[in-house]
Design a protein around this motif. Structure first.
Motif, PDB file in Angstrom:
ATOM      1  N   ARG A   1      32.519   3.838  36.568  1.00  0.00           N
ATOM      2  CA  ARG A   1      32.325   3.180  35.271  1.00  0.00           C
ATOM      3  C   ARG A   1      33.225   1.959  35.088  1.00  0.00           C
ATOM      4  N   THR A   2      34.394   1.970  35.716  1.00  0.00           N
ATOM      5  CA  THR A   2      35.376   0.899  35.466  1.00  0.00           C
ATOM      6  C   THR A   2      35.838   0.177  36.712  1.00  0.00           C
ATOM      7  N   GLY A   3      35.710   0.803  37.873  1.00  0.00           N
ATOM      8  CA  GLY A   3      36.230   0.227  39.105  1.00  0.00           C
ATOM      9  C   GLY A   3      37.705   0.521  39.332  1.00  0.00           C
ATOM     10  N   LYS A   4      38.338   1.211  38.379  1.00  0.00           N
ATOM     11  CA  LYS A   4      39.763   1.522  38.511  1.00  0.00           C
ATOM     12  C   LYS A   4      40.013   2.415  39.718  1.00  0.00           C
ATOM     13  N   VAL A   5      41.156   2.208  40.355  1.00  0.00           N
ATOM     14  CA  VAL A   5      41.548   3.005  41.509  1.00  0.00           C
ATOM     15  C   VAL A   5      41.989   4.381  41.009  1.00  0.00           C
ATOM     16  N   ALA A   6      41.302   5.427  41.455  1.00  0.00           N
ATOM     17  CA  ALA A   6      41.650   6.794  41.077  1.00  0.00           C
ATOM     18  C   ALA A   6      42.600   7.406  42.102  1.00  0.00           C
ATOM     19  N   MET A   7      42.496   6.937  43.350  1.00  0.00           N
ATOM     20  CA  MET A   7      43.406   7.387  44.398  1.00  0.00           C
ATOM     21  C   MET A   7      43.462   6.301  45.462  1.00  0.00           C
ATOM     22  N   GLY A   8      44.662   5.855  45.786  1.00  0.00           N
ATOM     23  CA  GLY A   8      44.850   4.808  46.776  1.00  0.00           C
ATOM     24  C   GLY A   8      45.712   3.710  46.207  1.00  0.00           C
ATOM     25  N   ASP A   9      45.913   2.681  47.002  1.00  0.00           N
ATOM     26  CA  ASP A   9      46.788   1.584  46.605  1.00  0.00           C
ATOM     27  C   ASP A   9      46.163   0.255  47.011  1.00  0.00           C
ATOM     28  N   CYS A  10      45.313  -0.280  46.141  1.00  0.00           N
ATOM     29  CA  CYS A  10      44.685  -1.577  46.367  1.00  0.00           C
ATOM     30  C   CYS A  10      44.157  -2.082  45.023  1.00  0.00           C
ATOM     31  N   ARG A  11      43.492  -3.212  45.050  1.00  0.00           N
ATOM     32  CA  ARG A  11      42.939  -3.744  43.807  1.00  0.00           C
ATOM     33  C   ARG A  11      41.746  -2.901  43.362  1.00  0.00           C
ATOM     34  N   GLU A  12      41.334  -3.106  42.121  1.00  0.00           N
ATOM     35  CA  GLU A  12      40.179  -2.382  41.578  1.00  0.00           C
ATOM     36  C   GLU A  12      38.894  -2.824  42.266  1.00  0.00           C
ATOM     37  N   LEU A  13      37.921  -1.957  42.232  1.00  0.00           N
ATOM     38  CA  LEU A  13      36.597  -2.236  42.760  1.00  0.00           C
ATOM     39  C   LEU A  13      35.837  -3.078  41.741  1.00  0.00           C
ATOM     40  N   ILE A  14      35.151  -4.095  42.199  1.00  0.00           N
ATOM     41  CA  ILE A  14      34.332  -4.899  41.291  1.00  0.00           C
ATOM     42  C   ILE A  14      33.045  -4.131  40.989  1.00  0.00           C
ATOM     43  N   CYS A  15      32.807  -3.884  39.712  1.00  0.00           N
ATOM     44  CA  CYS A  15      31.603  -3.182  39.262  1.00  0.00           C
ATOM     45  C   CYS A  15      30.767  -4.128  38.407  1.00  0.00           C
ATOM     46  N   TYR A  16      29.468  -3.915  38.422  1.00  0.00           N
ATOM     47  CA  TYR A  16      28.538  -4.755  37.673  1.00  0.00           C
ATOM     48  C   TYR A  16      27.815  -3.906  36.628  1.00  0.00           C
ATOM     49  N   ARG A  17      27.584  -4.504  35.488  1.00  0.00           N
ATOM     50  CA  ARG A  17      26.883  -3.799  34.411  1.00  0.00           C
ATOM     51  C   ARG A  17      25.421  -3.606  34.797  1.00  0.00           C
ATOM     52  N   THR A  18      24.875  -2.444  34.433  1.00  0.00           N
ATOM     53  CA  THR A  18      23.470  -2.140  34.694  1.00  0.00           C
ATOM     54  C   THR A  18      22.813  -1.663  33.402  1.00  0.00           C
ATOM     55  N   SER A  19      21.495  -1.779  33.363  1.00  0.00           N
ATOM     56  CA  SER A  19      20.737  -1.295  32.215  1.00  0.00           C
ATOM     57  C   SER A  19      19.382  -0.808  32.716  1.00  0.00           C
ATOM     58  N   LEU A  20      19.116   0.481  32.538  1.00  0.00           N
ATOM     59  CA  LEU A  20      17.818   1.035  32.901  1.00  0.00           C
ATOM     60  C   LEU A  20      16.864   0.802  31.739  1.00  0.00           C
ATOM     61  N   GLU A  21      15.844   0.002  31.991  1.00  0.00           N
ATOM     62  CA  GLU A  21      14.898  -0.382  30.949  1.00  0.00           C
ATOM     63  C   GLU A  21      13.488   0.017  31.357  1.00  0.00           C
ATOM     64  N   GLU A  22      12.551  -0.109  30.440  1.00  0.00           N
ATOM     65  CA  GLU A  22      11.161   0.253  30.734  1.00  0.00           C
ATOM     66  C   GLU A  22      10.609  -0.550  31.906  1.00  0.00           C
ATOM     67  N   GLY A  23      11.081  -1.777  32.101  1.00  0.00           N
ATOM     68  CA  GLY A  23      10.581  -2.638  33.170  1.00  0.00           C
ATOM     69  C   GLY A  23      11.384  -2.560  34.447  1.00  0.00           C
ATOM     70  N   GLY A  24      12.337  -1.637  34.570  1.00  0.00           N
ATOM     71  CA  GLY A  24      13.113  -1.490  35.802  1.00  0.00           C
ATOM     72  C   GLY A  24      14.613  -1.462  35.531  1.00  0.00           C
ATOM     73  N   LEU A  25      15.366  -1.536  36.601  1.00  0.00           N
ATOM     74  CA  LEU A  25      16.829  -1.519  36.505  1.00  0.00           C
ATOM     75  C   LEU A  25      17.346  -2.954  36.523  1.00  0.00           C
ATOM     76  N   VAL A  26      18.041  -3.343  35.460  1.00  0.00           N
ATOM     77  CA  VAL A  26      18.610  -4.688  35.375  1.00  0.00           C
ATOM     78  C   VAL A  26      20.076  -4.602  35.791  1.00  0.00           C
ATOM     79  N   ILE A  27      20.473  -5.490  36.717  1.00  0.00           N
ATOM     80  CA  ILE A  27      21.861  -5.584  37.161  1.00  0.00           C
ATOM     81  C   ILE A  27      22.360  -6.968  36.819  1.00  0.00           C
ATOM     82  N   PHE A  28      23.522  -6.997  36.159  1.00  0.00           N
ATOM     83  CA  PHE A  28      24.121  -8.251  35.693  1.00  0.00           C
ATOM     84  C   PHE A  28      25.242  -8.634  36.650  1.00  0.00           C
ATOM     85  N   ILE A  29      25.071  -9.756  37.327  1.00  0.00           N
ATOM     86  CA  ILE A  29      26.068 -10.234  38.302  1.00  0.00           C
ATOM     87  C   ILE A  29      26.795 -11.446  37.717  1.00  0.00           C
TER      88      ILE A  29
END
Length: 106
Positions: free
Chosen positions: A78-106
């Motif tokens: 949900r956030t990209g935060k590191v839960a275990m390990g020692d590095c930068r956060e993971l880049i995550c992209y917002r998504t939205s499941l809609e009637e016309g498909g899955l929208v991904i915001f880059i």
């Protein structure tokens, strides 16, 4: 910000992504990993920020974390935060499941 739509309906997208199976997709010229947990979809960068291992070879925990297969670093989907390990956060992209498909915001 660019948007990309996968599939043409909610049902089609749910069928394209088996539960908790990480898939890599190409959006324009950018590779992105996508995983479904129930009806929630998560999109994130395809390589672990630690040693650039491909995350599509990883797995998703019961706590909705993606685990890198190399050193088992864990990142909250949900956030990209590191839960275990020692590095930068993971880049995550917002998504939205809609009637016309899955929208991904880059």
């Amino acid at each position: 910000m660019k948007t990309y739509t996968l599939g043409q309906s909610r049902e089609e997208v749910i069928g394209l992504f088996p539960e908790r199976k990480i898939k890599q997709v190409l959006l324009g010229e950018q590779k992105v990993c996508v995983v479904r947990v129930g009806v929630d979809f998560f999109a994130f960068e395809p390589y672990c920020p630690h040693r650039m291992m491909g995350l599509r070879e990883g797995w998703v925990t019961a706590y909705d974390e993606v685990v890198c297969p190399l050193h088992q670093y864990r990142f909250e989907l949900r956030t990209g935060k590191v839960a275990m390990g020692d590095c930068r956060e993971l880049i995550c992209y917002r998504t939205s499941l809609e009637e016309g498909g899955l929208v991904i915001f880059i």
